[in-house]
Design a protein around this motif. Structure first.
Motif, PDB file in Angstrom:
ATOM      1  N   ASP A  45       4.531  -6.992  -7.724  1.00 56.55           N
ATOM      2  CA  ASP A  45       4.996  -5.643  -8.064  1.00 56.55           C
ATOM      3  C   ASP A  45       4.149  -4.599  -7.341  1.00 56.55           C
ATOM      4  OD1 ASP A  45       6.852  -6.761  -9.751  1.00 56.55           O
ATOM      5  OD2 ASP A  45       5.576  -6.601 -11.533  1.00 56.55           O
ATOM      6  N   ASN A  46       4.843  -3.635  -6.706  1.00 56.40           N
ATOM      7  CA  ASN A  46       4.176  -2.544  -5.989  1.00 56.40           C
ATOM      8  C   ASN A  46       3.210  -3.049  -4.908  1.00 56.40           C
ATOM      9  OD1 ASN A  46       5.429  -0.574  -7.695  1.00 56.40           O
ATOM     10  ND2 ASN A  46       3.886  -1.036  -9.269  1.00 56.40           N
ATOM     11  N   VAL A  47       3.569  -4.164  -4.301  1.00 57.74           N
ATOM     12  CA  VAL A  47       2.766  -4.750  -3.225  1.00 57.74           C
ATOM     13  C   VAL A  47       3.541  -4.633  -1.917  1.00 57.74           C
ATOM     14  CG1 VAL A  47       1.782  -6.899  -2.332  1.00 57.74           C
ATOM     15  CG2 VAL A  47       1.535  -6.336  -4.740  1.00 57.74           C
ATOM     16  N   LYS A  48       2.857  -4.294  -0.848  1.00 57.50           N
ATOM     17  CA  LYS A  48       3.522  -4.164   0.455  1.00 57.50           C
ATOM     18  C   LYS A  48       4.049  -5.519   0.918  1.00 57.50           C
ATOM     19  CE  LYS A  48       2.798  -2.809   5.274  1.00 57.50           C
ATOM     20  NZ  LYS A  48       1.816  -2.371   6.299  1.00 57.50           N
TER      21      LYS A  48
END
Length: 325
Positions: free
Chosen positions: A29-32
């Protein structure tokens, strides 16, 4: 000639991976996210072959959730002609992906299928080989050089012993190594043009495939923290610290003699008479299997980073190592 290239969306290789608190996997989650690096090499090679006039169309395909279309758009921006997105939820095992690709190959009728040698998230290195078996096509894995000769491919492969050159018939499966080429960057105009290119979307059910994952992840844990290294100021101090842990991976390559004080003195003599060395101790652990006699094992050049393993946590780094003959 048509080339089908499989690309995968993975956590970007520059991101520090974090394990979930419950140990069920890694945080996404919310990781590039980005394209799997070896898949970039596969796309680049396919585009280069097309630019050389040896292929007429490059089709990029990805299997994954809705956001996985980003990897196809990137492939279109660097030269692929159109894309295919098989929309599935959750994580699929390599065999399921191989069966999906088999169905796509049956529909598209490509002459070549390119993909990265492995994905950096699961490191399975299985999809290409499984697809080759399902299609009964020849395969060339770990390709670092590809040449098209009539209806054959001459492929240079990277293997443990060095390089191997093989020749296979077309159609074929090729898994690409990082050293195959240098992937290009997508320019802004090409990124804008890619938005207008076709991406055909289909689902798992559209392909009439039934598959359930066979593997169950029990737990995911972070690796143990590396021990800090130390610096020595002299050969004498280095030899004093020269002590192999009996349980360390490298200990099995030592002879009984090399464990004795006399054996240590022989190693000290070799180190003392090795030209141009400066001792450093690195906390980076890299096990390098060495065979042969005492000299060949301990005074040897590692081309990648010039680390010479001495103990479990003790390394000498030198500008160069000179073998004493």
């Amino acid at each position: 000639m048509k080339i089908l290239v499989a690309v995968k969306r993975v956590i970007d290789y520059n991101v520090q991976i974090r394990v979930k608190e419950d140990g069920t996997g890694v945080v996404t989650d919310n990781v590039k996210m980005s394209t799997n690096p070896p898949d970039d090499n596969a796309i680049e090679e396919a585009v280069k072959i097309k630019e050389a006039g040896k292929a007429t169309e490059v089709v990029a395909i990805t299997v994954g959730e809705e956001k996985a279309q980003e990897t196809v758009r990137k492939a279109l921006a660097v030269g692929a002609d159109r894309g295919i997105h098989v929309n599935v939820d959750g994580t699929l095992e390599p065999l399921a992906v191989s069966k999906i690709l088999q169905k796509i190959v049956d529909k598209e009728k490509p002459d070549l299928v390119f993909m990265g040698k492995q994905a950096i998230d699961d490191d399975c290195n299985q999809t290409g080989q499984m697809l080759s078996s399902l299609l009964n096509w020849p395969q060339a894995t770990f390709a670092s050089k590809i040449e098209i000769k009539d209806k054959k491919l001459e492929v240079t492969r990277e293997i443990d012993e060095g390089l191997e050159t093989i020749e296979i018939n077309i159609p074929a499966i090729v898994t690409c190594d990082l050293r195959l080429n240098e992937p290009r960057y997508a320019s802004l105009p090409n990124i804008m043009k890619a938005k207008k290119k076709e991406i055909k979307t289909m689902t798992f059910n559209d392909l009439n495939i039934s598959y359930e994952n066979k593997l169950n992840v029990v737990s995911v844990e972070e690796p143990p923290v590396r021990q800090a290294g130390v610096m020595v100021s002299s050969v004498e101090e280095l030899v004093e610290k020269y002590d192999f842990d009996i349980n360390s991976p490298i200990s099995k390559y030592l002879t009984d003699f090399e464990r004795t004080p006399l054996g240590k003195s022989k190693i000290k003599d070799l180190l003392t008479h090795t030209a141009g060395w400066r001792p450093y101790i690195s906390h980076h652990f890299r096990m390098i299997k060495k065979n042969g006699d005492l000299k060949n094992r301990f005074i040897s050049k590692n081309k990648k980073n010039n680390y010479l393993p001495l103990t479990k946590n003790l390394y000498v780094k030198s500008n160069y190592f000179k073998t004493i003959k």
